[in-house]
Design a protein around this motif. Structure first.
Motif, PDB file in Angstrom:
ATOM      1  N   ALA A  98       0.827  -1.262   0.022  1.00  0.00           N
ATOM      2  CA  ALA A  98      -0.035   0.085   0.046  1.00  0.00           C
ATOM      3  C   ALA A  98       0.711   1.269  -0.181  1.00  0.00           C
ATOM      4  O   ALA A  98       0.765   2.320  -0.742  1.00  0.00           O
ATOM      5  N   TYR A  99       2.040   1.226   0.792  1.00  0.00           N
ATOM      6  CA  TYR A  99       2.731   2.210   1.013  1.00  0.00           C
ATOM      7  C   TYR A  99       3.510   2.750  -0.270  1.00  0.00           C
ATOM      8  O   TYR A  99       3.616   3.857  -0.847  1.00  0.00           O
ATOM      9  N   ARG A 100       4.045   1.427  -1.164  1.00  0.00           N
ATOM     10  CA  ARG A 100       4.745   1.921  -2.371  1.00  0.00           C
ATOM     11  C   ARG A 100       3.499   2.327  -3.429  1.00  0.00           C
ATOM     12  O   ARG A 100       3.907   3.126  -4.337  1.00  0.00           O
ATOM     13  N   ASP A 101       2.435   1.542  -3.384  1.00  0.00           N
ATOM     14  CA  ASP A 101       1.449   1.962  -4.424  1.00  0.00           C
ATOM     15  C   ASP A 101       0.964   3.525  -4.292  1.00  0.00           C
ATOM     16  O   ASP A 101       0.729   4.292  -5.388  1.00  0.00           O
ATOM     17  N   ALA A 102       1.004   4.097  -2.987  1.00  0.00           N
ATOM     18  CA  ALA A 102       0.460   5.478  -2.806  1.00  0.00           C
ATOM     19  C   ALA A 102       1.617   6.312  -3.336  1.00  0.00           C
ATOM     20  O   ALA A 102       1.200   7.232  -3.927  1.00  0.00           O
ATOM     21  N   ILE A 103       2.721   6.303  -3.187  1.00  0.00           N
ATOM     22  CA  ILE A 103       3.937   6.736  -3.742  1.00  0.00           C
ATOM     23  C   ILE A 103       3.821   6.980  -5.124  1.00  0.00           C
ATOM     24  O   ILE A 103       4.097   7.958  -5.790  1.00  0.00           O
ATOM     25  N   GLN A 104       3.833   5.857  -5.633  1.00  0.00           N
ATOM     26  CA  GLN A 104       3.929   5.611  -7.346  1.00  0.00           C
ATOM     27  C   GLN A 104       2.580   6.308  -7.934  1.00  0.00           C
ATOM     28  O   GLN A 104       2.590   6.842  -8.859  1.00  0.00           O
ATOM     29  N   TYR A 105       1.391   6.099  -7.133  1.00  0.00           N
ATOM     30  CA  TYR A 105       0.146   7.000  -7.819  1.00  0.00           C
ATOM     31  C   TYR A 105       0.536   8.231  -7.677  1.00  0.00           C
ATOM     32  O   TYR A 105      -0.051   8.911  -8.818  1.00  0.00           O
ATOM     33  N   LEU A 106       0.914   8.770  -6.790  1.00  0.00           N
ATOM     34  CA  LEU A 106       1.098  10.111  -6.760  1.00  0.00           C
ATOM     35  C   LEU A 106       2.137  10.715  -7.803  1.00  0.00           C
ATOM     36  O   LEU A 106       1.886  11.602  -8.723  1.00  0.00           O
ATOM     37  N   HIS A 107       3.130   9.878  -7.832  1.00  0.00           N
ATOM     38  CA  HIS A 107       4.205  10.145  -8.898  1.00  0.00           C
ATOM     39  C   HIS A 107       3.530   9.983 -10.203  1.00  0.00           C
ATOM     40  O   HIS A 107       3.594  10.940 -11.151  1.00  0.00           O
ATOM     41  N   ASP A 108       3.028   9.128 -10.784  1.00  0.00           N
ATOM     42  CA  ASP A 108       2.610   8.934 -12.043  1.00  0.00           C
ATOM     43  C   ASP A 108       1.363   9.861 -12.491  1.00  0.00           C
ATOM     44  O   ASP A 108       1.449  10.214 -13.620  1.00  0.00           O
ATOM     45  N   GLN A 109       0.555  10.043 -11.379  1.00  0.00           N
ATOM     46  CA  GLN A 109      -0.715  10.847 -11.782  1.00  0.00           C
ATOM     47  C   GLN A 109      -0.178  12.331 -11.861  1.00  0.00           C
ATOM     48  O   GLN A 109      -0.935  13.016 -12.738  1.00  0.00           O
ATOM     49  N   THR A 110       0.798  12.701 -11.076  1.00  0.00           N
ATOM     50  CA  THR A 110       1.423  14.033 -11.133  1.00  0.00           C
ATOM     51  C   THR A 110       1.854  14.278 -12.518  1.00  0.00           C
ATOM     52  O   THR A 110       1.798  15.112 -13.145  1.00  0.00           O
ATOM     53  N   VAL A 111       2.715  13.181 -13.078  1.00  0.00           N
ATOM     54  CA  VAL A 111       3.551  13.361 -14.312  1.00  0.00           C
ATOM     55  C   VAL A 111       2.386  13.313 -15.315  1.00  0.00           C
ATOM     56  O   VAL A 111       2.398  14.117 -16.254  1.00  0.00           O
ATOM     57  N   ARG A 112       1.548  12.611 -15.086  1.00  0.00           N
ATOM     58  CA  ARG A 112       0.301  12.382 -16.202  1.00  0.00           C
ATOM     59  C   ARG A 112      -0.144  13.945 -16.265  1.00  0.00           C
ATOM     60  O   ARG A 112      -0.484  14.386 -17.322  1.00  0.00           O
ATOM     61  N   GLY A 113      -0.575  14.627 -15.164  1.00  0.00           N
ATOM     62  CA  GLY A 113      -1.118  15.930 -15.138  1.00  0.00           C
ATOM     63  C   GLY A 113      -0.302  17.012 -15.664  1.00  0.00           C
ATOM     64  O   GLY A 113      -0.509  17.900 -16.418  1.00  0.00           O
ATOM     65  N   ILE A 114       1.053  16.820 -15.398  1.00  0.00           N
ATOM     66  CA  ILE A 114       2.299  17.662 -15.754  1.00  0.00           C
ATOM     67  C   ILE A 114       1.856  17.581 -17.315  1.00  0.00           C
ATOM     68  O   ILE A 114       1.953  18.813 -18.035  1.00  0.00           O
ATOM     69  N   ASN A 115       1.950  16.533 -17.959  1.00  0.00           N
ATOM     70  CA  ASN A 115       1.959  16.298 -19.307  1.00  0.00           C
ATOM     71  C   ASN A 115       0.646  16.969 -19.995  1.00  0.00           C
ATOM     72  O   ASN A 115       0.649  17.064 -21.349  1.00  0.00           O
ATOM     73  N   ARG A 116      -0.346  16.946 -19.161  1.00  0.00           N
ATOM     74  CA  ARG A 116      -1.650  17.801 -19.782  1.00  0.00           C
ATOM     75  C   ARG A 116      -1.458  19.412 -19.602  1.00  0.00           C
ATOM     76  O   ARG A 116      -2.525  20.006 -19.703  1.00  0.00           O
ATOM     77  N   GLY A 117      -0.331  19.702 -18.874  1.00  0.00           N
ATOM     78  CA  GLY A 117      -0.209  21.101 -18.773  1.00  0.00           C
ATOM     79  C   GLY A 117      -0.763  21.907 -17.473  1.00  0.00           C
ATOM     80  O   GLY A 117      -0.876  22.868 -17.695  1.00  0.00           O
ATOM     81  N   LEU A 118      -0.992  20.808 -16.562  1.00  0.00           N
ATOM     82  CA  LEU A 118      -1.401  21.537 -15.186  1.00  0.00           C
ATOM     83  C   LEU A 118      -0.526  22.214 -14.468  1.00  0.00           C
ATOM     84  O   LEU A 118       0.647  21.862 -14.192  1.00  0.00           O
ATOM     85  N   THR A 119      -0.800  23.289 -13.744  1.00  0.00           N
ATOM     86  CA  THR A 119       0.249  23.888 -12.955  1.00  0.00           C
ATOM     87  C   THR A 119      -0.089  23.270 -11.573  1.00  0.00           C
ATOM     88  O   THR A 119      -0.884  22.316 -11.200  1.00  0.00           O
ATOM     89  N   PRO A 120       1.030  23.593 -10.701  1.00  0.00           N
ATOM     90  CA  PRO A 120       0.907  23.024  -9.462  1.00  0.00           C
ATOM     91  C   PRO A 120      -0.453  23.157  -8.516  1.00  0.00           C
ATOM     92  O   PRO A 120      -0.957  22.196  -7.992  1.00  0.00           O
TER      93      PRO A 120
END
Ligand SMILES: [Zn+2]
Length: 570
Positions: A289-311
């Motif tokens: 659960a711990y590693r999935d939570a970290i990867q989820y935040l990483h991957d979905q943040t990168v996905r959002g960055i690639n959609r042009g979202l600001t912080p």
């Protein structure tokens, strides 16, 4: 129960008294404070013995000190933050055994683990084990950044608050560190990678596991399958970013370190903060659960960055799914998902959020003065934005127009005014990067220009072929439409015949965990070359045609592969 009732009562009183002036003092009865106080019950000071010969001093300092008993001596892992606190923990250990301390292990450079070391050595030349870089990290904290890290730590840990205002520190009762009480011992035995040692008859493996810090290590007792994971996991949301200030933490390295811990299938988890956990299934569940939570935040943040979202937009868009957000080891009593998302953005792209209005903001004092004037004038926002524009106050006009556009996203006038302000900011700008940015964004606002996405199918073949397959699969994970896979649990095996490598991709409730291992019983096995697989994913090659041409073979059906591929954005 009593705590719950008083909390409920306080909440009711708050509701009925909402016309009264707000209570200004923080009270332990407010819901958030009540949850934190309940969490803190685990930090009651005592020595636990979760396994024979493994003793954990909890509540003596911010961290735990751990004593492992051998035949003719003990090993101490982590030493608390100060001389007095270490003395109290050592006294408690000495009630259990008088065996001499044969070695000290510092799991990483943070104050709460190192500054009691002299005490545990008891005046003898005890070897101090740590990663090769730990000493250099200590130099930076005690020397280069000393002033600001001190001030920021005082704020974050609340050390200068009246004691009644400190409920607990989330990962321990509190931090109490004063410069004269620092009892540091520098590492004397250092390693890279991995080191196996036998001390007092105890076989130990020290394994470099970058995560919470770059110098982090974990301790593994192979004979008993006991894992001391240091600060890469504790019963609170991980500090992927710490507000006291830190260099960027590579959160995917953290995930990989947790995966290496999972591979060991520990029977017991003895963390350096919060309480031990016993039982192979329980430990595996928590690590996953711990590693999935970290990867989820990483991957979905990168996905959002690639959609042009600001912080700011990413913080709204990227939320942990309920099964992770509600996990008992992931309550936000230390790090938070919001700070993590910003840190991941910052790690990849730095401080600029991508909006021209924020590229060269007004000096803070000037902006405050302008705001005071605007409030005093008492005129609506659009009027003030127009006035700033007419006065030639382009940056203020841009900032006001941005606020206006956020509150009225359909206002063409707001959009045009922002575009006008950007054009004016570009006009007299000697910096070409800024000039181009403003002019391009102005055209985008006016609808004259749309920046598309590069088409992966146009990538030259040779460039695609040169991309390492591991990195290619990790890139797929950052394009997962997580929201469509929150109930999925599917194992896909890739057998890449050209490089003779096998990868397993576990699609697990919003996360695609890719490992170079051959897990048994996959739902789908895809046998192909790295070349063909890259072409299929980038849509240079039609999967059905590749199958017909025997470039791919699939166990589990082509439809299943197509469904799997459809879960990823391009
Ligand atoms: Zn710590």
């Amino acid at each position: 129960m009593f705590r719950l009732l008083t909390g409920l009562l306080a909440a009711l009183l708050l509701l009925t008294a909402c016309d009264e002036p707000a209570e200004t003092e923080a009270t332990a009865e407010q819901p958030g404070a009540a949850a934190l106080a309940a969490h803190g019950e685990m930090f009651e000071r005592r020595v636990l013995t979760p396994l024979p010969g493994v003793h954990v001093a909890v509540g003596y300092g911010l961290a735990n000190a751990i004593m492992i008993e051998g035949q003719d001596g003990v090993v101490v892992v982590d030493t608390l933050e100060s001389r007095p606190r270490a003395q109290q923990a050592l006294a408690a250990f000495r009630k259990i055994t008088q065996k001499p301390v044969r070695a000290i292990v510092l799991t990483h450079n943070h104050a709460d683990h190192i500054f009691g070391a002299q005490v545990f050595a008891e005046g003898r030349p005890v070897p101090v084990y740590a990663h090769r870089t730990t000493s250099a990290h200590i130099d930076r904290i005690v020397n280069v950044l000393a002033n600001t890290i001190y001030a920021r730590s005082m704020r974050m840990f609340g050390q200068l608050l009246p004691p009644e205002e400190v409920l607990n520190a989330g990962i321990g009762p509190d931090l109490q560190v004063a410069t004269p009480d620092l009892a540091l011992l520098r590492p004397t035995v250092v390693f890279d990678g991995r080191m196996a040692v036998e001390i007092a008859g105890i076989r130990l493996e020290l394994v470099h596991a970058p995560g919470e810090t770059d110098d982090q290590l974990f301790v593994w007792l192979p004979a008993r399958r006991v894992l001391l994971p240091a600060d890469n996991i504790y019963r609170a949301f991980p500090n992927l970013y710490t507000i006291r200030g830190t260099a960027h933490r590579d959160v995917m390295q953290w995930v990989h370190s947790l995966d290496r811990m999972r591979d060991l299938r520990p029977q017991a988890l003895i963390p350096s903060h919060t309480l031990p956990l016993i039982g192979e299934d329980k430990v595996a569940g928590v690590l996953t659960a711990y590693r999935d939570a970290i990867q989820y935040l990483h991957d979905q943040t990168v996905r959002g960055i690639n959609r042009g979202l600001t912080p700011d937009e990413l913080v709204e868009a990227v939320r942990l799914p309920p099964h992770l957000a509600g996990h008992p080891w992931l309550a936000e009593h230390y790090g938070t998902a919001r700070w993590s998302v910003r840190a991941i953005h910052n790690g990849y792209l730095g401080w600029f959020n991508g909006d021209g209005a924020d590229l060269d903001p007004l000096p803070a004092t000037v902006r405050s003065r302008r705001l005071a004037e605007a409030f005093a004038a008492g005129r609506p926002l659009p009027e003030q934005a127009r006035a700033a524009q007419q006065a030639g106050d382009h940056q203020w006009a841009a900032e006001l127009a941005r606020h206006w556009l956020r509150t009225e996203p359909d206002s063409d006038e707001a959009r045009q005014l922002l575009a006008r302000a950007f054009t004016d900011l570009a006009g007299n700008n000697a910096n070409p990067n800024a000039r181009h940015w403003y002019l391009t964004q102005a055209r985008e606002l006016r609808g004259d220009l749309q920046i598309g996405r590069p088409d992966p199918s146009e990538l030259p073949d040779a460039m695609l072929d040169d991309l390492p397959i591991g990195a290619f699969l990790a890139g797929m994970a950052t394009r997962l439409r997580a929201e469509e896979t929150l109930d999925s649990d599917q194992l896909v095996r890739f057998e890449f015949t050209d490089v003779d490598r096998v990868f397993s991709a576990h699609l697990r409730r919003g996360v695609l965990a890719v490992r170079e291992i051959a897990t048994p019983d996959p739902e789908i096995t895809i046998r192909t070359t790295t070349r063909t697989w890259k072409r299929i994913v980038t849509r240079k090659r039609n999967p059905a045609l590749a199958l017909a041409a025997d470039e791919v073979s699939v166990d589990g059906g082509l439809i299943a592969v197509s469904r799997f591929l459809a879960l990823f954005e391009r």
